[in-house]
Every structure is written in C-alpha cells, then in structure tokens.
Design an enzyme around this catalytic site. Structure first.
Site, short mmCIF file in Angstrom:
data_model
loop_
_atom_site.label_atom_id
_atom_site.label_comp_id
_atom_site.label_asym_id
_atom_site.label_seq_id
_atom_site.Cartn_x
_atom_site.Cartn_y
_atom_site.Cartn_z
N SER A 242 -9.86 -7.87 28.04
CA SER A 242 -11.09 -8.75 28.28
C SER A 242 -12.14 -7.81 27.95
CB SER A 242 -11.27 -9.02 29.83
OG SER A 242 -12.36 -9.38 30.27
N HIS B 164 -9.99 -11.85 24.98
CA HIS B 164 -10.47 -12.55 26.17
C HIS B 164 -11.96 -12.58 26.30
CE1 HIS B 164 -9.72 -14.48 29.95
NE2 HIS B 164 -10.69 -13.65 30.59
N MET C 107 -19.88 -16.38 32.01
CA MET C 107 -20.22 -16.46 33.72
C MET C 107 -21.63 -17.10 33.53
SD MET C 107 -18.59 -13.16 35.27
CE MET C 107 -17.25 -12.54 34.82
N HIS D 169 -13.02 -17.97 28.68
CA HIS D 169 -12.73 -18.27 30.05
C HIS D 169 -13.95 -18.56 30.33
CE1 HIS D 169 -11.66 -16.36 34.15
NE2 HIS D 169 -11.89 -17.77 34.17
N MET E 156 -16.36 -19.53 33.22
CA MET E 156 -16.49 -19.33 34.66
C MET E 156 -17.99 -20.00 34.87
SD MET E 156 -14.84 -15.40 35.40
CE MET E 156 -14.88 -15.26 33.61
N MET F 147 -5.82 -16.68 38.24
CA MET F 147 -6.88 -15.75 38.54
C MET F 147 -6.21 -14.89 39.63
SD MET F 147 -9.35 -15.90 36.60
CE MET F 147 -10.11 -14.33 37.34
N ASP G 94 -5.19 -13.12 35.00
CA ASP G 94 -6.39 -12.49 34.92
C ASP G 94 -6.74 -11.71 36.02
OD1 ASP G 94 -8.89 -11.56 33.56
OD2 ASP G 94 -9.57 -13.79 33.62
C1 DX5 Z 1 -12.95 -11.59 36.06
C2 DX5 Z 1 -12.78 -11.69 34.43
C3 DX5 Z 1 -11.81 -11.11 34.20
C4 DX5 Z 1 -11.90 -9.63 34.08
C5 DX5 Z 1 -10.69 -8.72 34.12
O1 DX5 Z 1 -13.66 -12.51 36.61
O2 DX5 Z 1 -12.35 -13.23 34.33
O3 DX5 Z 1 -11.09 -11.29 32.87
O4 DX5 Z 1 -12.91 -9.22 33.04
O5 DX5 Z 1 -11.01 -7.46 34.26
P1 DX5 Z 1 -10.18 -6.49 35.09
O6 DX5 Z 1 -8.59 -6.66 34.30
O7 DX5 Z 1 -10.75 -5.18 35.18
O8 DX5 Z 1 -9.67 -7.07 36.54
ZN ZN Z 2 -11.47 -13.80 32.58
#
Ligand code: DX5
Ligand code: ZN
Length: 220
Positions: free
Chosen positions: A6, A31, A35, A64, A66, A135, A173
């Site tokens: 990510s 990834h 957001m 992804h 969000m 998640m 994730d």
């Molecule tokens: C969180 C994201 C993840 C995040 C993962 O909201 O969707 O993809 O970047 O990061 P780590 O592996 O540090 O939890």
């Molecule tokens: Zn993510």
C-alpha cells in the site's frame, strides 16, 4: 499469495519511486488507497494520480475506494487504468450495479468489509464479486494494529466460497506484517495488502520478499 504493497505508507513526495520499489520487490499489485475525508477522516489521492502511476508501471493498480459515494468516482478510476477496484459494502447503495460496472470495464470487482461488518452480508452478492477485501483495521490510516478477530472472518468466508465452488479471492488489508502474514494466509487470504510493514522497512524491496517467504513457509 499475491502481495499488494500500500503506497499510502510510502514517501508521498515520491510515489514514482514507491512503485519502482514494488516492481523491484516482486509485488503483484500496487494498492492505492482513495479517501474522501467523509467516509474516513483522511483525504488522499484522486484519479489523476492513479492515471499518472498506471502510466509508469505494468503492475496492476488496486484501487481501494474509501469514499462515501463510490459510484461518482468509478468511471474516473476505471478510465485512469485501475485494474482492481473495490468499494465498501457499508456505503454501496446499488452494489450489484456497481460491481457490474467495474467488470464491464474489464477490471476486477471487489467488495470491502469494515472489521465490524460480518461476512454473512455477502451471501447473495458473492458470485458477482471477483474478490472480497476484509479490513483488519478500521479504514483511514496506515500503521494501525491488526485486529485478530478478522482472521476468523476470513476462515468463515473461505469455507463458504469453497462450499459453493466459487472463484472469489479473499484480500486482507491493515496491520499485516512479518508476525501475522502466515496466519492470515492460512486462514484463506490470497491477497495480502501491507503498508507500513513494507515502506517502514529500511529496505522495502527486501521486506516484500521476506513477507512472501514468511507467508509461504510453515513455522514450527
Ligand atoms: C487503511 C488502508 C490500508 C493501509 C494499510 O485504511 O486501507 O491500505 O494503507 O497500511 P498498514 O499495512 O500500515 O496497516
Ligand atoms: Zn487499503
């Protein structure tokens, strides 16, 4: 196992190098966390950034979303070259329609579940998805601790997928690292997303290889 670093956890002033590191470390996907400051408090990247990165690498971009209104952004991200796109069950008003839109554009369609959302909500929609993203932290930030109860959700979902003979892949994730990736994979997760475990390491490319070794090696 597919490894998807990510880039939210990378140096945000140098995303091009983050993608290069993914290639050097043998990652399968990149990834890309979108957001909107509404569904989650944080605000990150839009479709123009996705387009720029997609033009810079042959690795598939795994977007992804969000965001509170994913349907408004779908076409932009698909046109930007996203090859995997996932939307949160919690905000999807017409999930069936959204998944079909993603598939019709030639991308892989995913449904994301927050930690507190049970996998059983997917009973009817499961065959229409290419993957389910579980998640293992509350979405919004990289670097949060892994929520262990999500492992059991993966096991239940894997059982259901196998019982029905479906080809749906399970992704996870949040908070995945060297200490838990083997447990996650053994529970039936095929796509491991990792942010800080990769980009917080002194040598991210080597860490990707180490994560893969741990995921694939039985420990005593
Ligand atoms: C969180 C994201 C993840 C995040 C993962 O909201 O969707 O993809 O970047 O990061 P780590 O592996 O540090 O939890
Ligand atoms: Zn993510």
């Amino acid at each position: 196992m597919l490894l998807a670093p990510s880039i939210l956890a990378a140096d945000l002033a140098d995303l091009k190098s983050a993608v290069d590191l993914c290639e050097r470390g043998g990652a399968d996907l990149v990834h890309f966390d979108v957001m909107d400051g509404c569904f989650v408090p944080n605000l990150t990247f839009g479709a123009p950034v996705a387009r720029a990165l997609a033009g810079h690498t042959d690795l598939p971009l795994d977007v992804h979303l969000m965001v509170a209104e994913p349907d408004r952004l779908l076409d932009d991200f698909l046109a930007a070259g996203a090859r995997w796109v996932s939307i949160h069950w919690e905000v999807a008003t017409h999930l069936d329609r959204s998944l079909h839109r993603i598939r019709e554009a030639g991308a892989r369609a995913g449904v994301v579940l927050n930690p507190a959302t049970p996998v059983e909500v997917l009973t009817d929609i499961l065959p229409e998805a290419d993957f389910v993203l579980l998640m293992s932290v509350n979405p919004g930030f990289a670097g949060q601790p892994f929520l262990p109860y999500v492992v059991d959700k993966a096991r239940r979902l894997r059982g259901e997928i196998e019982r029905r003979g479906l080809a749906v892949q399970i992704a996870m994730d949040g908070g995945i690292g060297l200490d838990n990736i083997r447990r996650v994979v053994k529970a039936g997760v095929e796509v491991c997303i990792a942010g800080s475990a990769v980009f917080g390491a002194a040598d991210p490319a080597e860490r990707m290889r180490e994560l893969r070794r741990r995921a694939e090696t039985e420990v005593a």
